[in-house]
Motif scaffolding. Sequence first.
Motif, PDB file in Angstrom:
ATOM      1  N   THR A  62       0.847  -1.188   0.000  1.00 17.05           N
ATOM      2  CA  THR A  62       0.000   0.000   0.000  1.00 17.05           C
ATOM      3  C   THR A  62       0.882   1.236   0.000  1.00 17.05           C
ATOM      4  N   TYR A  63       0.711   2.056  -1.030  1.00 18.77           N
ATOM      5  CA  TYR A  63       1.474   3.288  -1.133  1.00 18.77           C
ATOM      6  C   TYR A  63       0.525   4.468  -1.081  1.00 18.77           C
ATOM      7  N   SER A  64       1.048   5.601  -0.654  1.00 17.38           N
ATOM      8  CA  SER A  64       0.233   6.805  -0.537  1.00 17.38           C
ATOM      9  C   SER A  64       0.764   7.878  -1.475  1.00 17.38           C
ATOM     10  N   ALA A  65      -0.158   8.468  -2.255  1.00 13.61           N
ATOM     11  CA  ALA A  65       0.184   9.594  -3.134  1.00 13.61           C
ATOM     12  C   ALA A  65      -0.945  10.605  -2.981  1.00 13.61           C
ATOM     13  N   PRO A  66      -0.933  11.384  -1.911  1.00 11.58           N
ATOM     14  CA  PRO A  66      -2.068  12.257  -1.579  1.00 11.58           C
ATOM     15  C   PRO A  66      -2.497  13.189  -2.699  1.00 11.58           C
TER      16      PRO A  66
END
Length: 281
Positions: A15-19
């Motif tokens: 799971t990666y975050s790219a706001p």
Amino acid sequence: MTGQKTSENEGKSPTYSAPALEKGLDVVELLAREPSGLSIGEMAARLGRSISELFRIIVVLDRRGWLQKIPGGDRYRVTYKVLEVAHHATPARELTHVAAPLMHDLASTVQQSCHLVVLNGQHGVVVLRQESPGPTAFAVRLGTTVGLLTSCSGHVLLAFATPEQRAALLTALSAPAELAGELETIRDRGYEKLASARLSAVCDVSCPIYGFDGKVVAALTVPYLEAIHREGQADLDASLEALRKTAAAISTALGWYDRSDQPIMPTLSVATPPPRRRRAS
């Protein structure tokens, strides 16, 4: 234990975050459901974010051509770039390229509009349309979402899907039990005719379009609008016949052939080379 690493997340996708990216996608997906557009304040309220969070995102999407500010107001809406990118990245590009001139001829022949619907997840979407050249017609907007259970095009996409795909869609959509029998009838007659779910004066007729592999790739639909003075306008039966011929022509142009008539692939038009002779030892 040495050399082994265990985790409750082992085997799962990371799971990666790219706001910023997620905010941009949220904006595009929100506006895709709002044809009249929304202001930045309205978008912020709908998405539960602040105006300052969205402002730069919206400016960039506007500059890149994904959003457009509606003249005379402060509302934004999505542009056709969404469809343009989708067409370049999916088989819809070839389909629309082949179908466009044939749909133009169909509309001219029957004096009715027509549109092309492809399956997109659990619904259909209009990827191409041709308006009637006559003075009066009903046309569906490009990019319109079409319900599979309630629309003429949706019934065709379901009826001519593979048994596995159809069963999965009917289950996912919680379809009524009687629809399975209706879809079988549609397969037997080769088309669907259904009162429009949008306008009471329109009767939709729709036929499947097949790809090279024999699988349905789209539904070609004529929303037939009965005119009081029908000068030059074909009646419903004639329109259906023209629709069936056009759907078959588009399918043929995509490489489809009737496997019931030709169970074996057609031979090449060039002569078969003679077998090579063995040299004497």
